[in-house]
Design an enzyme around this catalytic site. Structure first.
Site, PDB file in Angstrom:
ATOM      1  N   CYS A  29      42.525  30.740  50.213  1.00 26.48           N
ATOM      2  CA  CYS A  29      41.399  30.040  49.580  1.00 26.48           C
ATOM      3  C   CYS A  29      41.600  28.534  49.533  1.00 26.48           C
ATOM      4  O   CYS A  29      40.668  27.802  49.216  1.00 26.48           O
ATOM      5  CB  CYS A  29      41.195  30.570  48.173  1.00 26.48           C
ATOM      6  SG  CYS A  29      41.221  32.366  48.105  1.00 26.48           S
ATOM      7  N   CYS A  31      32.817  37.695  38.527  1.00 25.07           N
ATOM      8  CA  CYS A  31      33.315  37.607  39.902  1.00 25.07           C
ATOM      9  C   CYS A  31      32.403  36.708  40.737  1.00 25.07           C
ATOM     10  O   CYS A  31      31.186  36.778  40.608  1.00 25.07           O
ATOM     11  CB  CYS A  31      33.320  38.983  40.546  1.00 25.07           C
ATOM     12  SG  CYS A  31      34.119  40.259  39.567  1.00 25.07           S
ATOM     13  N   LYS A  84      31.280  30.485  41.414  1.00 22.54           N
ATOM     14  CA  LYS A  84      30.404  31.475  40.795  1.00 22.54           C
ATOM     15  C   LYS A  84      28.999  31.389  41.380  1.00 22.54           C
ATOM     16  O   LYS A  84      28.373  32.411  41.635  1.00 22.54           O
ATOM     17  CB  LYS A  84      30.359  31.236  39.279  1.00 22.54           C
ATOM     18  CG  LYS A  84      29.643  32.317  38.544  1.00 22.54           C
ATOM     19  CD  LYS A  84      30.448  33.597  38.630  1.00 22.54           C
ATOM     20  CE  LYS A  84      29.679  34.865  38.431  1.00 22.54           C
ATOM     21  NZ  LYS A  84      28.405  35.049  39.055  1.00 22.54           N
ATOM     22  N   HIS A 136      32.076  32.243  47.813  1.00 16.85           N
ATOM     23  CA  HIS A 136      33.381  31.761  48.253  1.00 16.85           C
ATOM     24  C   HIS A 136      33.633  32.024  49.735  1.00 16.85           C
ATOM     25  O   HIS A 136      34.370  32.936  50.086  1.00 16.85           O
ATOM     26  CB  HIS A 136      34.461  32.414  47.385  1.00 16.85           C
ATOM     27  CG  HIS A 136      35.838  31.893  47.606  1.00 16.85           C
ATOM     28  ND1 HIS A 136      36.111  30.688  48.223  1.00 16.85           N
ATOM     29  CD2 HIS A 136      37.045  32.422  47.266  1.00 16.85           C
ATOM     30  CE1 HIS A 136      37.420  30.520  48.265  1.00 16.85           C
ATOM     31  NE2 HIS A 136      38.012  31.546  47.698  1.00 16.85           N
TER      32      HIS A 136
END
Lengths: 395, 476
Positions: free
Chosen positions: A86, A209, A335, A339
């Site tokens: 990430c 998530c 959020k 991602h």
């Protein structure tokens, strides 16, 4: 070791629309962010002397820099791709800055791109285990839920208190995201909705998530002493840090699961380079890795925004709201953007860059009187963290 | 003196009421309940469980042979006994054999082990038998069958039951069989197979062993007979002059079901669990003829370390509430596929790392003492290189440090995955999925034990690894 504070500046940035981009391939997303960045910097592909790419999976891993060379027609220059989970976008940015500071190049590109929606990944759950045996059933929500369960236990939060505390983070991020035209999700949510949402990985619910989405972001970087020849408001790199812990945290003996060495070490390095003693006071705006609500909470603590075990007080007081003492994730964060792994670090940096220039895409989201901003990603099982601290003036 | 030196058994935690199966087909229930292997269990994993139960209190490094009997091996070609032996961390110098294809394979393996030790080819042999047979949906067998396993250690040291006499009858008959490509057991006409199969063969073999040993029916303390139904073995016992009430060992049909090849051995374990020194046990098994063995229980039975055996595994259970889930466990019903795996196993990597993956070995640093799983060449703590000893953790108990209940990671037929991070007393930390549990009861600090499971299919072979479960000792 030499500090690179104020040696390198960002002179242009671009960011694609994030979301389920069925209309765009990885190449289209890269074109979207790169051409916005060219225009912003007033340069063209012929000015780029080297390129660093953050791209984790998508469309597939193991393709090296070819994906960018083929798409952007950047020919006969070094293109270096990293797949550092990430944080790949941040690694691209930082490595590009280091190469410029070393004097090898004048103008380079750092770009992050990820096309998750061509891989068959569902709405959630990027990040399967690294080993088909030891981690056969590992998912990102499952791993980060381990943090939440332990954090609640460690600091004596009941399940209700814990869920409410992390839930407030998502209410804040969704409010910010509702003012963010490039975000994947632009809806406001209530605390009640967050708490009552279906459970994904107990104790994390749906709104705890971030989703899987497609996107790209890009930065054009040059020497600080040349920056003003491109634009009157370049953004200077003040400090950065990268750190990786050894061994999957799941198997690390004595690991406490409420605080990560990689977060603490990478931020300490960045603060040292930027000359920041008290980040809570000296950072004016931050974009941090809110892949899950609990992640943003432990980042508050490990990055020194809140004391350990005390993030709840700052969350309850609204300290991280747009109007608070230290606004965090003013664009809605992972959020609301989702991602796309390798793109996120540069997307966050894009928001800080725009905030420091006073050019947030909607004026409602523009934070007043900002000079120092921080962008941060945290990734892997989790295991690895990177930060960049930016400022709108030298010194 | 050659005989049984230890025993162990295993019954999967799941039980299914036969009424549920019967109601699903709108037909009569055979009453009671049957055991059901979880979707991550098979004959090999169940044999490991019984084998490990049997090895409690024994030195596994002294075992020099392992036999495995089943009618349902996970591989048509590949040694299961070898895999079981590796997982039980037995020495590499080992006699191994699979016994298969007949309901009599379990007793054949037991007798083979006795003969092997008698012949001096081995001194301590582990016999494991496990089965999870598939029956046609809606058939009687679907209700009758159960899943389970048993294990015996055969040796000469501290023998708890000597083997006095044996008898074996061969009869070729089409009673129960599976053709090469059959998934389900085929069964002949019931009157024919009961009378000309079971009754005829069992009568002959029991008469034969009584005659050979010079014993009368009344000399037998316990008669151990697997039975095709609730009644037939009683009729048989009466016919041969036994008193069914006093002498017949319970068949486990009402509580577990008929566990195929493993069944007679599981009944023998149950018989030994309540035996006293001086008892005489007659066990007979049926399948393509019949086989009988006569045991004499010694004083040593009072000194053995307690096993879980049938007694404890029978007590600890979880009720399966859906017939569809039962069908999905063995792949009889294929639910919508879950998200595919993205990291694929490799036969060579699986082989290279078998000490960690199969033997459950971690490493302990010789310099600083730090323990870790899986085996690490460079110490996590002091970075010393290649200075470690391997430690087996499979028999240890851990404490949960943190966990999550993941609704995203599972298969569609097993959609909830409990991920646990737990600690062993020596500091080693494990990250394993939890199986055989009620997810909502999992908690920090809870004790867990290791259990070897089949985790998924990939790269053309079965991938086995360890999971954890709440302690089954004493029930859940």
């Amino acid at each position: 070791m030499r500090s690179l504070k104020d040696e390198v500046a960002i002179i242009g940035m671009g960011c694609s629309k994030f979301g389920e981009r069925w209309d765009a391939g990885a190449g289209d997303l890269a074109i979207e962010s790169a051409y916005e960045a060219y225009e912003d910097a007033g340069v063209g592909p012929e000015d780029i002397q080297a390129c660093w790419v953050g791209q984790m999976y998508a469309p597939v891993g193991g393709l090296g820099g070819s994906t960018i060379a083929d798409t952007l027609k950047l020919t006969n220059i070094p293109i270096i791709r990293n797949e550092n989970w990430c944080i790949a976008g941040h690694v691209a940015l930082i490595e590009a800055a280091i190469a410029v500071a070393a004097g090898l190049y004048d103008t380079v590109m750092a770009i992050g791109v990820e096309k998750l929606k061509d891989t068959g990944y569902p709405g959630l759950g990027t990040g399967r285990g690294m080993s088909p045996v030891y981690e056969a059933r590992r998912t990102a929500p499952g791993s980060f839920a381990l943090i939440a369960r332990r954090y609640f236990e460690e600091y004596g939060l009941s399940m209700e208190e814990g869920k409410e505390t992390i839930g407030k983070i998502e209410v804040k991020n969704h409010r910010n995201g509702s003012m963010s035209p490039k975000a994947h999700f632009q809806n406001v949510v209530t605390l009640e909705q967050v708490i009552n949402a279906p459970i994904i990985a107990y104790p994390l619910g749906l709104f705890d998530c971030c989703g899987n989405s497609d996107g790209s972001a890009c930065a054009i970087i040059t020497r600080a002493d040349m920056a003003k020849s491109f634009r009157r408001d370049p953004i200077y790199i003040k400090g950065f840090g990268i750190a990786m812990d050894a061994i999957l945290p799941h198997m690390r003996p004595d690991f406490g699961w409420t605080s990560f060495e990689a977060l603490k070490t990478s931020s300490r390095k960045a603060y040292e380079m930027a000359g920041i003693k008290n980040p809570r006071e000296e950072i004016d705006v931050a974009e941090v890795h809110d892949c899950f609500s609990i992640t943003e909470l432990i980042i508050y603590e490990d990055l020194g925004f809140s004391k350990h075990g005390k993030a709840k007080e700052d969350i309850d007081s609204g300290f991280f709201h747009l109007e608070g003492g230290l606004p965090v994730n003013p664009d809605g964060g992972l959020k609301c953007f989702g991602h796309p792994v390798g793109a996120s670090g540069l997307r966050m940096t894009y928001e800080i860059y725009k905030q420091l220039q006073g050019k947030a895409d909607l004026p409602e989201r523009q934070i007043k009187d900002v000079h120092r901003g921080l962008s941060h990603t945290f990734g892997g099982p989790p295991q690895i963290s990177a930060l960049a601290i930016l400022g709108n003036e030298k010194g | 003196m050659v005989g049984i030196t230890s025993f162990g058994a295993y019954i999967p935690i799941y039980r299914l009421s036969r009424d549920i199966i019967a109601n699903s087909w709108d037909r009569g229930s055979l009453k009671g309940e049957r055991s059901v292997a979880n979707n991550d269990e098979d004959s090999v994993t169940m044999a490991v469980e019984a084998g490990s139960d049997c090895l409690k209190g024994l030195d596994s490094k002294k075992v020099d042979g392992l036999f495995f009997a089943t009618s349902n091996a996970p591989y048509k070609e590949k040694l299961s006994a070898g895999l079981i032996a590796t997982v039980l961390d037995l020495p590499e110098e080992l006699i191994t054999s699979d016994y298969a294809n007949s309901l009599r394979a379990g007793t054949a393996a037991l007798r083979g082990a006795v003969d092997t030790v008698k012949a001096g080819s081995a001194s301590s042999l582990l016999v494991t038998a496990a089965d999870c047979r598939l029956a046609y949906p809606r058939s009687d067998q679907e209700q009758w069958f159960g899943d389970g396993s048993a294990a015996f250690s055969i040796g000469t040291d501290k023998v708890i039951a000597t083997i006095e006499t044996s008898s074996s009858i061969n009869k070729d008959i089409m009673d129960v069989w599976r053709n090469e490509d059959d998934q389900y057991v085929k069964v002949g006409e019931s009157r024919f197979i009961l009378n000309e199969g079971y009754m005829a063969s069992m009568k002959e073999v029991i008469s034969s062993i009584l005659q050979k040993s010079g014993k009368k029916a009344s000399d037998i303390t316990k008669l151990v007979l697997p039975s095709p139904d609730y009644r037939t073995h009683t009729t048989l016992a009466k016919m041969l002059g036994f008193d069914p009430n006093a002498q017949l060992q319970d068949t486990l049909l009402g509580s577990v079901g008929h566990c195929g090849v493993a069944h007679p051995l599981m009944l023998l374990v149950a018989a030994l669990e309540s035996s006293n020194p001086g008892d005489t046990i007659l066990m007979a098994s049926y399948g393509d003829g019949a086989e009988a063995l006569l045991f004499h229980v010694t004083e040593e039975i009072t000194k053995i370390k307690p096993q879980r055996g049938i007694k404890k595994y029978l007590q600890s259970k979880m009720m399966l509430t859906s017939y569809e889930k039962f069908l999905s466990f063995r792949g009889q019903l294929e639910p919508v596929p879950a998200e595919p795996f993205r990291t694929f196993p490799s036969a060579s990597a699986y082989w290279r790392e078998q000490n960690s993956i199969l033997r459950c070995h971690g490493s302990r640093c010789k310099k600083c003492g730090r323990s870790i799983f899986p085996v690490q060449r460079i110490c996590f703590n002091c970075r010393s290189k290649d200075e470690y000893e391997e430690i087996r953790y499979a028999e240890e108990v851990g404490n949960i440090f943190t966990f999550s209940i993941d609704r995203l990671a599972g298969r569609s037929d097993d959609p909830v995955v409990v991920q646990t991070v737990f600690d062993i007393d020596d500091g080693a930390r494990f990250y394993l999925s939890m199986t055989d549990c009620y997810p909502e009861t999992v908690n920090i600090g809870q004790q867990v034990e290791f259990t070897f499971r089949r985790i998924y299919e990939g790269a053309g072979f079965h991938n086995y690894f360890w999971k954890c479960r709440p302690l089954r000792d004493g029930g859940i």
